[in-house]
Write a protein that holds these residues in place. Structure first.
Motif, PDB file in Angstrom:
ATOM      1  N   SER A  36      41.456  35.197  48.198  1.00 29.50           N
ATOM      2  CA  SER A  36      40.353  35.665  47.345  1.00 29.50           C
ATOM      3  C   SER A  36      39.731  34.477  46.643  1.00 29.50           C
ATOM      4  O   SER A  36      40.233  33.359  46.720  1.00 29.50           O
ATOM      5  CB  SER A  36      40.894  36.612  46.273  1.00 29.50           C
ATOM      6  N   ALA A  37      38.693  34.742  45.883  1.00 25.53           N
ATOM      7  CA  ALA A  37      38.099  33.726  45.001  1.00 25.53           C
ATOM      8  C   ALA A  37      39.001  33.573  43.778  1.00 25.53           C
ATOM      9  O   ALA A  37      39.736  34.499  43.440  1.00 25.53           O
ATOM     10  CB  ALA A  37      36.721  34.199  44.569  1.00 25.53           C
ATOM     11  N   LYS A  47      36.171  36.146  36.333  1.00 22.29           N
ATOM     12  CA  LYS A  47      36.439  35.861  37.752  1.00 22.29           C
ATOM     13  C   LYS A  47      35.299  35.032  38.333  1.00 22.29           C
ATOM     14  O   LYS A  47      34.129  35.264  37.969  1.00 22.29           O
ATOM     15  CB  LYS A  47      36.437  37.169  38.549  1.00 22.29           C
ATOM     16  N   THR A  49      33.951  35.349  41.179  1.00 23.32           N
ATOM     17  CA  THR A  49      32.966  36.251  41.804  1.00 23.32           C
ATOM     18  C   THR A  49      31.954  36.755  40.782  1.00 23.32           C
ATOM     19  O   THR A  49      30.752  36.833  41.056  1.00 23.32           O
ATOM     20  CB  THR A  49      33.676  37.444  42.490  1.00 23.32           C
ATOM     21  N   GLU A 120      35.178  33.084  47.760  1.00 19.89           N
ATOM     22  CA  GLU A 120      36.277  33.099  48.731  1.00 19.89           C
ATOM     23  C   GLU A 120      36.168  31.896  49.665  1.00 19.89           C
ATOM     24  O   GLU A 120      37.161  31.248  49.986  1.00 19.89           O
ATOM     25  CB  GLU A 120      36.209  34.369  49.587  1.00 19.89           C
ATOM     26  N   PHE A 182      36.731  38.869  51.920  1.00 21.84           N
ATOM     27  CA  PHE A 182      35.588  39.486  51.233  1.00 21.84           C
ATOM     28  C   PHE A 182      34.256  39.425  51.977  1.00 21.84           C
ATOM     29  O   PHE A 182      33.339  40.142  51.637  1.00 21.84           O
ATOM     30  CB  PHE A 182      35.454  38.857  49.848  1.00 21.84           C
ATOM     31  N   ARG A 196      33.582  45.411  46.520  1.00 19.04           N
ATOM     32  CA  ARG A 196      34.378  44.593  45.590  1.00 19.04           C
ATOM     33  C   ARG A 196      35.867  44.806  45.851  1.00 19.04           C
ATOM     34  O   ARG A 196      36.303  45.910  46.161  1.00 19.04           O
ATOM     35  CB  ARG A 196      34.055  44.954  44.133  1.00 19.04           C
ATOM     36  N   GLY A 197      36.623  43.747  45.707  1.00 24.54           N
ATOM     37  CA  GLY A 197      38.053  43.810  46.007  1.00 24.54           C
ATOM     38  C   GLY A 197      38.332  43.770  47.504  1.00 24.54           C
ATOM     39  O   GLY A 197      39.439  44.022  47.956  1.00 24.54           O
ATOM     40  N   GLY A 198      37.300  43.416  48.277  1.00 25.08           N
ATOM     41  CA  GLY A 198      37.363  43.562  49.734  1.00 25.08           C
ATOM     42  C   GLY A 198      38.217  42.554  50.489  1.00 25.08           C
ATOM     43  O   GLY A 198      38.380  42.690  51.702  1.00 25.08           O
ATOM     44  N   SER A 199      38.790  41.559  49.804  1.00 25.05           N
ATOM     45  CA  SER A 199      39.662  40.634  50.538  1.00 25.05           C
ATOM     46  C   SER A 199      40.882  41.363  51.112  1.00 25.05           C
ATOM     47  O   SER A 199      41.416  40.961  52.145  1.00 25.05           O
ATOM     48  CB  SER A 199      40.126  39.496  49.632  1.00 25.05           C
ATOM     49  N   ASP A 200      41.305  42.435  50.438  1.00 19.90           N
ATOM     50  CA  ASP A 200      42.384  43.271  50.996  1.00 19.90           C
ATOM     51  C   ASP A 200      41.981  43.786  52.382  1.00 19.90           C
ATOM     52  O   ASP A 200      42.819  43.902  53.281  1.00 19.90           O
ATOM     53  CB  ASP A 200      42.609  44.516  50.118  1.00 19.90           C
TER      54      ASP A 200
HETATM   55  N1  ASP Z   1      36.452  38.278  44.887  1.00 16.74           N
HETATM   56  C1  ASP Z   1      36.054  39.586  45.277  1.00 16.74           C
HETATM   57  C2  ASP Z   1      35.987  40.485  44.062  1.00 16.74           C
HETATM   58  O1  ASP Z   1      36.207  40.050  42.944  1.00 16.74           O
HETATM   59  C3  ASP Z   1      36.884  40.142  46.379  1.00 16.74           C
HETATM   60  C4  ASP Z   1      38.369  40.164  46.168  1.00 16.74           C
HETATM   61  O2  ASP Z   1      38.896  39.531  45.249  1.00 16.74           O
HETATM   62  O3  ASP Z   1      39.049  40.843  46.936  1.00 16.74           O
HETATM   63  O4  ASP Z   1      35.688  41.640  44.198  1.00 16.74           O
END
Ligand code: ASP
Length: 448
Positions: A36-37, A47, A49, A120, A182, A196-200
């Protein structure tokens, strides 16, 4: 082979990145790593991002974003210096973000996604450079070169099927591949980001593509817990859950693992293990296809707010062929997804996310249902919460509904709706949103 993904807090500082690299190098099977970032270093931190989003907004609104750019470059420079890396990598990162800021602004969504992806992308370059600097064989891979193609829905993209074949060859490299999470590319070659949160999700796509034995998802908690730890003190850890249980819990508010991230691994039956970067020897939570030692009926309790119900009734509805189709067609034509649709003999409730309706669409839908379906009664109820109890063990246990509704009634919580899907892996209670936390506590005390 394992695919390991590290979340934002694991990349937030040089000391965290050192922990990440020692986790990677402690197991030769960890050969593909998604990062992730840099995330928050403390509760009040920002963050990267979110800094990039502010930067993009400044670029779009003011035409320049000098101070925002500086703040981001400083974050990376601090990390690089503390890792003992040369200024070359900082220059690469500064040039990259600068190029993105000065890119074409004609399409604001495309511009925003291009900037968001920088978090990222540069995080991956930094981790690969650090691994090389400590003598490991490692490389940074760009998603375009690897063929990670996504739909062209900016900020909400989905993986395109050809990506899986393209990404398969990532496993051929004998060293460690560092891959940014991401984002990917549209078939037209533009950067597009996942939700958002898409690195998963990226980690899951890669694990599926290379047919990994395990997808490890490193975050900042030891486990997924059976209820929100901000609400229940020391909730019971979940050591093992099925894909279905996790999906249901993620749907109703569990935020440890992105709800869309289970799809790629689920399709190929790859287990997922959620682990803590700060405590890697803890067993974590493993998500599997089937659990064999089910001793408790319920594994978790979750609840989310922001729902509304459209209640409608019509005498002899059950006799009217095509009623359901016409109703759903109205929603389809209005581009509104529905969440649930419990029904009685002459009535149906459609449960929607409130954010999908605005004043105009609500009026239009109600009017259309009234006139096109000639219903006797229609009303919209807002500010509702859905609270769910989830567990594969509920299927074979008598009295779950009685226990749950008993616990809620002792708290004097009125139930607007109860729904148990045919899979019997969850039971949903519709209540007023301000009663959600009390409901979760009451259910937790009942089942744990
Ligand atoms: N950096 C992105 C976010 O904050 C993706 C991630 O962390 O998964 O949403």
């Amino acid at each position: 082979m394992k695919v390991a993904k590290f979340g934002g807090t694991s990349l937030a500082s040089a000391s965290q990145i050192k922990k990440v690299c020692s986790i990677i190098t402690s197991d030769p099977e960890r050969r593909i790593v998604v990062v992730s970032a840099p995330g928050k270093r403390s509760k009040d931190d920002v963050k990267v991002t979110d800094m990039l989003i502010s930067c993009a907004k400044a670029g779009l609104e003011k035409g320049s974003a000098e101070s925002e750019l500086q703040a981001i470059v400083t974050r990376y420079a601090e990390i690089a210096n503390e890792l003992g890396l040369s200024d070359d990598i900082v220059k690469i990162i500064a040039d990259d973000i600068n190029t993105r800021i000065n890119s074409d602004k004609a399409n604001s969504e495309r511009y925003m996604d291009n900037l968001k992806a920088a978090g990222e992308d540069n995080s991956a370059k930094l981790v690969a450079a650090y691994l090389c600097s400590i003598g490991k064989e490692a490389r940074y891979v760009n998603p375009k070169d690897a063929g990670l193609y996504l739909s062209d829905e900016y900020g909400n993209a989905q993986v395109l099927p050809q990506s899986y074949d393209n990404l398969m060859s990532l496993s051929d490299y004998a060293g460690i591949t560092i891959f940014p999470g991401f984002f990917g590319y549209s078939t037209a070659g533009e950067v597009v980001t996942l939700p958002r949160g898409g690195s998963d999700i990226t980690g899951s796509i890669l694990a599926a593509a290379v047919k990994a034995d395990l997808y490890e998802n490193f975050t900042d908690v030891d486990n997924v817990y059976s209820a929100n730890p901000n609400l229940i003190s020391s909730p019971k850890p979940i050591y093992e859950a099925t894909y279905r249980e996790m999906r249901e819990l993620a749907y109703a508010g569990f935020s440890v693992f992105h709800e869309e991230a289970l799809v790629p691994v689920f399709k190929r039956g790859i287990p997922v293990r959620i682990k803590n970067t700060n405590n890697p020897s803890a067993p974590g939570t493993t998500i599997v296809k089937e659990r064999h030692n089910i001793t408790e009926p319920v594994v978790g309790i979750a609840g989310d707010v922001g729902f509304c119900f459209i209640y409608l009734s019509k005498y002899l509805m059950n006799r009217e062929i095509g009623f359901g189709r016409k109703l759903l067609q109205i929603l389809e034509e209005e581009h509104i997804p529905f969440e649930h649709m419990p029904s009685g003999i002459d009535n149906i409730t459609i449960i929607l996310k409130q954010s999908h309706l605005d004043e105009h669409s609500e009026k239009r839908i109600v009017e259309r249902i009234k006139t096109e379906l000639e219903v006797d009664d229609i009303s919209v109820q807002k500010n509702l919460a859905l609270v769910m109890i989830v567990g594969e063990g509920m299927r074979n246990t008598v009295g779950i509904t009685a226990r749950a509704s008993g616990a809620l009634s002792r708290e004097n919580i009125n139930l607007d709706m109860i729904s148990q899907g045919p899979s019997e892996v969850s039971m949903i209670f519709g209540i007023k949103d301000y009663e959600r936390d009390r409901a979760i506590k009451a259910l937790y005390n009942e089942f744990f």
